[in-house]
Enzyme design. Structure first.
Site, PDB file in Angstrom:
ATOM      1  N   SER A  25       0.834  -1.216   0.000  1.00 38.94           N
ATOM      2  CA  SER A  25       0.000   0.000   0.000  1.00 38.94           C
ATOM      3  C   SER A  25       0.861   1.256   0.000  1.00 38.94           C
ATOM      4  O   SER A  25       0.586   2.228  -0.710  1.00 38.94           O
ATOM      5  CB  SER A  25      -0.883   0.031   1.257  1.00 38.94           C
ATOM      6  OG  SER A  25      -1.842  -0.984   1.202  1.00 38.94           O
ATOM      7  N   ARG A  29       1.449   4.246  -3.039  1.00 38.44           N
ATOM      8  CA  ARG A  29       1.239   5.674  -2.750  1.00 38.44           C
ATOM      9  C   ARG A  29       2.530   6.466  -2.951  1.00 38.44           C
ATOM     10  O   ARG A  29       2.491   7.606  -3.415  1.00 38.44           O
ATOM     11  CB  ARG A  29       0.707   5.828  -1.316  1.00 38.44           C
ATOM     12  CG  ARG A  29      -0.766   5.375  -1.199  1.00 38.44           C
ATOM     13  CD  ARG A  29      -1.138   5.038   0.219  1.00 38.44           C
ATOM     14  NE  ARG A  29      -2.549   4.756   0.402  1.00 38.44           N
ATOM     15  CZ  ARG A  29      -3.156   3.588   0.118  1.00 38.44           C
ATOM     16  NH1 ARG A  29      -2.465   2.594  -0.401  1.00 38.44           N
ATOM     17  NH2 ARG A  29      -4.440   3.429   0.343  1.00 38.44           N
ATOM     18  N   ARG A 125     -14.170  -6.916 -10.620  1.00 40.25           N
ATOM     19  CA  ARG A 125     -14.329  -6.249  -9.314  1.00 40.25           C
ATOM     20  C   ARG A 125     -15.169  -4.965  -9.420  1.00 40.25           C
ATOM     21  O   ARG A 125     -15.186  -4.312 -10.457  1.00 40.25           O
ATOM     22  CB  ARG A 125     -12.944  -5.991  -8.711  1.00 40.25           C
ATOM     23  CG  ARG A 125     -12.242  -7.320  -8.415  1.00 40.25           C
ATOM     24  CD  ARG A 125     -10.894  -7.130  -7.791  1.00 40.25           C
ATOM     25  NE  ARG A 125     -10.980  -6.547  -6.470  1.00 40.25           N
ATOM     26  CZ  ARG A 125      -9.915  -6.176  -5.760  1.00 40.25           C
ATOM     27  NH1 ARG A 125      -8.710  -6.314  -6.268  1.00 40.25           N
ATOM     28  NH2 ARG A 125     -10.061  -5.675  -4.566  1.00 40.25           N
ATOM     29  N   SER A 172     -13.276   1.355   3.251  1.00 42.29           N
ATOM     30  CA  SER A 172     -12.325   1.003   2.197  1.00 42.29           C
ATOM     31  C   SER A 172     -11.315   2.120   2.018  1.00 42.29           C
ATOM     32  O   SER A 172     -11.677   3.260   1.715  1.00 42.29           O
ATOM     33  CB  SER A 172     -13.073   0.768   0.882  1.00 42.29           C
ATOM     34  OG  SER A 172     -12.184   0.915  -0.203  1.00 42.29           O
ATOM     35  N   GLN A 174      -9.272   2.309  -0.352  1.00 44.68           N
ATOM     36  CA  GLN A 174      -9.196   2.672  -1.770  1.00 44.68           C
ATOM     37  C   GLN A 174     -10.255   3.713  -2.123  1.00 44.68           C
ATOM     38  O   GLN A 174      -9.971   4.683  -2.821  1.00 44.68           O
ATOM     39  CB  GLN A 174      -9.334   1.417  -2.638  1.00 44.68           C
ATOM     40  CG  GLN A 174      -8.156   0.470  -2.446  1.00 44.68           C
ATOM     41  CD  GLN A 174      -8.279  -0.829  -3.213  1.00 44.68           C
ATOM     42  OE1 GLN A 174      -9.299  -1.085  -3.860  1.00 44.68           O
ATOM     43  NE2 GLN A 174      -7.264  -1.663  -3.146  1.00 44.68           N
ATOM     44  N   ASP A 321      -6.760  -8.067   4.721  1.00 44.52           N
ATOM     45  CA  ASP A 321      -6.008  -8.927   3.805  1.00 44.52           C
ATOM     46  C   ASP A 321      -5.432 -10.161   4.501  1.00 44.52           C
ATOM     47  O   ASP A 321      -4.894 -11.057   3.838  1.00 44.52           O
ATOM     48  CB  ASP A 321      -4.876  -8.130   3.140  1.00 44.52           C
ATOM     49  CG  ASP A 321      -5.421  -7.056   2.210  1.00 44.52           C
ATOM     50  OD1 ASP A 321      -6.576  -7.187   1.761  1.00 44.52           O
ATOM     51  OD2 ASP A 321      -4.693  -6.086   1.931  1.00 44.52           O
ATOM     52  N   LYS A 348     -12.691  -9.283  -3.327  1.00 46.99           N
ATOM     53  CA  LYS A 348     -11.239  -9.110  -3.452  1.00 46.99           C
ATOM     54  C   LYS A 348     -10.769  -9.794  -4.744  1.00 46.99           C
ATOM     55  O   LYS A 348     -11.586 -10.072  -5.618  1.00 46.99           O
ATOM     56  CB  LYS A 348     -10.533  -9.681  -2.213  1.00 46.99           C
ATOM     57  CG  LYS A 348     -10.828  -8.888  -0.941  1.00 46.99           C
ATOM     58  CD  LYS A 348     -10.228  -7.498  -1.017  1.00 46.99           C
ATOM     59  CE  LYS A 348     -10.541  -6.697   0.234  1.00 46.99           C
ATOM     60  NZ  LYS A 348     -10.150  -5.283   0.113  1.00 46.99           N
ATOM     61  N   ARG A 352     -12.817 -14.516  -1.588  1.00 50.58           N
ATOM     62  CA  ARG A 352     -11.924 -15.198  -0.635  1.00 50.58           C
ATOM     63  C   ARG A 352     -12.680 -15.991   0.430  1.00 50.58           C
ATOM     64  O   ARG A 352     -12.117 -16.951   0.971  1.00 50.58           O
ATOM     65  CB  ARG A 352     -10.969 -14.185   0.012  1.00 50.58           C
ATOM     66  CG  ARG A 352      -9.886 -13.720  -0.955  1.00 50.58           C
ATOM     67  CD  ARG A 352      -8.891 -12.771  -0.324  1.00 50.58           C
ATOM     68  NE  ARG A 352      -7.845 -12.423  -1.288  1.00 50.58           N
ATOM     69  CZ  ARG A 352      -7.083 -11.338  -1.218  1.00 50.58           C
ATOM     70  NH1 ARG A 352      -7.242 -10.481  -0.217  1.00 50.58           N
ATOM     71  NH2 ARG A 352      -6.158 -11.105  -2.132  1.00 50.58           N
TER      72      ARG A 352
HETATM   73  C1  S3P Z   1      -5.631  -1.294   0.050  1.00 52.55           C
HETATM   74  C2  S3P Z   1      -6.851  -1.281   0.655  1.00 52.55           C
HETATM   75  C3  S3P Z   1      -7.636  -2.503   0.905  1.00 52.55           C
HETATM   76  C4  S3P Z   1      -6.780  -3.754   0.800  1.00 52.55           C
HETATM   77  C5  S3P Z   1      -5.901  -3.727  -0.414  1.00 52.55           C
HETATM   78  C6  S3P Z   1      -4.962  -2.534  -0.368  1.00 52.55           C
HETATM   79  C7  S3P Z   1      -4.933  -0.010  -0.166  1.00 52.55           C
HETATM   80  O1  S3P Z   1      -8.660  -2.597  -0.045  1.00 52.55           O
HETATM   81  O2  S3P Z   1      -7.592  -4.893   0.784  1.00 52.55           O
HETATM   82  O3  S3P Z   1      -5.120  -4.909  -0.502  1.00 52.55           O
HETATM   83  O4  S3P Z   1      -3.717  -0.004  -0.432  1.00 52.55           O
HETATM   84  O5  S3P Z   1      -5.591   1.031  -0.047  1.00 52.55           O
HETATM   85  P1  S3P Z   1     -10.085  -1.890   0.168  1.00 52.55           P
HETATM   86  O6  S3P Z   1      -9.904  -0.429   0.146  1.00 52.55           O
HETATM   87  O7  S3P Z   1     -10.929  -2.350  -0.996  1.00 52.55           O
HETATM   88  O8  S3P Z   1     -10.601  -2.416   1.467  1.00 52.55           O
END
Ligand code: S3P
Length: 434
Positions: A25, A29, A125, A172, A174, A321, A348, A352
């Site tokens: 992550s 970024r 997705r 989330s 993301q 995760d 995911k 999962r």
């Molecule tokens: C992530 C956020 C999570 C995680 C993914 C990485 C990120 O997803 O499951 O592996 O780097 O922001 P979600 O935002 O869909 O929960």
């Protein structure tokens, strides 16, 4: 495609000291935000795995150079908040939801046209979760299934986006990050509320780049910015989601005693440590320090007798995760484990909840029941070898490998999917078994 991979039981336990690869992550970024900032940035311990390389390639297609140096450091030349260029090709996020969803927050505000696609898993997705809020801010995005699925096209947008307050139906990072990034280009303060706190790497890193952000409870607020300024150097901590496989494997396998070095311990990511400790794991955290606003430490793990537990609610985003590998811990623990509020696992890289249930039941028939939003795992049953499927999902492959090493061995089809986040995973497992 590689032929199947055999995982043998770790008869003598796992021993040794290993450095954990960079956080996925934070790596995403670091290259994305450095690209839209002013200045040249050196990123140390950037995760050189397929997902983060997808982000690096997309940023290059958008006109921000990045290059690996001989020492493995990734060097990024930022173009500034308004310096990206129209890509001449379709942007390919590969398997990476983070690349796609975060970058959409930036692209929705650009005065040029772009198109995004991804691999077979990403095509399935849900993208409505970002398309809907970004459209409300004025971004013009269209795509397959009424904009709910890839491929997605982003039409040029001149001027500011409209600031808004968004109440996200899901916790989330993301979704939150896409909106916060769009908020940099908005005409006022943008706020995002989420039902539970998800990982906050975006808030931490954008703050370090000079963006004006604040958080109150589970609401994050961002002010529009003229420019971002990157530090000269970013050091990416080790990924606790990668360390997770060793936390569980060494806890389960008798005779194990390992040291995991440089593990990121951001409080929004440490749910696995809390749950494993509740299960009776012997984890010693030492050498605690901080780098670029992120906590990190070394963790010693020794074999322990684990018991089943129940968990759900606000802890879920803190270990989202790690649920597949926690299910493996539960399979070998004494008693039942009940996991709830984890319906997000169904969207995911694969479903999962179903995949973990089906594959662990190959090892111990009837041990796992999938529920709508979680799993019930009856621990302590006998396990036997089996041929298991990875579903081309890196976290399924590594979790099953831990189950094989802790149990009676197994084989994995399509094992190479570990390249998404941990290319050296199988070699590390072999090394720890010596
Ligand atoms: C992530 C956020 C999570 C995680 C993914 C990485 C990120 O997803 O499951 O592996 O780097 O922001 P979600 O935002 O869909 O929960």
């Amino acid at each position: 495609m590689t032929k199947e991979k055999k995982i043998r039981p770790a008869a003598k336990g796992l021993t040794g000291a290993i450095r954990i690869p960079g956080d996925k992550s934070i790596s995403h970024r670091s290259v994305m935000f450095s690209s839209i900032a002013k200045g040249t940035v050196r990123i140390k311990n950037f995760l050189k795995a397929a997902d983060c390389l997808s982000t690096a390639v997309c940023m290059r297609s958008l006109g921000a150079e990045n290059m690996f140096q001989e020492d493995g450091v990734l060097c990024v030349k930022g173009v500034g908040l308004r310096g990206l260029k129209e890509p001449a090709c379709i942007l390919d996020a590969g398997n990476s939801g983070t690349t796609l969803r975060l970058l959409m927050g930036i692209l929705g505000a650009q005065p040029f046209f772009s198109v995004f696609t991804g691999d077979a898993s990403l095509l399935r997705r849900p993208m409505g979760r970002i398309v809907e809020p970004l459209s409300r801010m004025g971004a013009r995005i269209c795509g397959r299934a009424g904009g709910r699925n890839l491929p997605l096209a982003v039409l040029p947008h001149e001027g500011h986006l409209a600031a808004m307050h968004y109440e996200s139906p899901v916790a989330s990072a993301q979704v939150k990050s896409a909106i916060l990034l769009a908020g940099l280009y908005a005409d006022g303060e943008t706020t995002v509320w989420e039902p539970a706190l998800s990982r906050d790497h975006t808030e931490k890193m954008l703050g370090a780049f000079g963006a004006k952000l604040r958080r109150s409870g589970t609401t994050a607020a961002i002010e529009p910015a003229e420019e971002l300024y990157a530090p000269e150097e970013i050091v990416v901590p080790g990924d606790i989601s990668s360390a997770a496989y060793w936390l569980v494997a060494a806890s389960l396998i008798e005779g194990s005693d390992i040291l995991l070095q440089d593990v990121g311990l951001n409080a929004t990511r440490t749910g696995i440590i809390d749950v494993l400790r509740d299960m009776g794991a012997r984890l010693e955290i030492g050498n605690e320090r901080e780098s670029g606003g992120e906590a990190l430490a070394d963790i010693r793990v020794r074999a322990a007798h684990l018991r089943g537990v129940s968990f759900g609610g606000a802890i879920i985003p803190r270990l989202i995760d790690e649920i597949p590998v926690l299910a493996v811990a539960a399979l070998f623990a004494e008693g039942d484990t009940v996991i709830s509020d984890a319906a997000e696992l169904r969207v995911k890289e694969t479903d999962r909840l179903q995949a973990v249930t089906d594959e662990l039941n190959r090892l111990a028939p009837g041990a796992v029941e999938a529920t709508e939003d979680g799993m019930i795992i009856h621990g302590g049953r006998d396990v036997s070898p089996a041929a298991c499927h990875t579903y081309d999902d890196h976290r399924m492959a590594m979790s099953l490998a831990v189950a094989g090493a802790a149990g009676a061995g197994l084989t994995l089809d399509a094992p190479e999917c570990v390249d998404i986040s941990y290319p050296s995973f199988y070699n590390t497992l072999e090394g720890l078994m010596q």
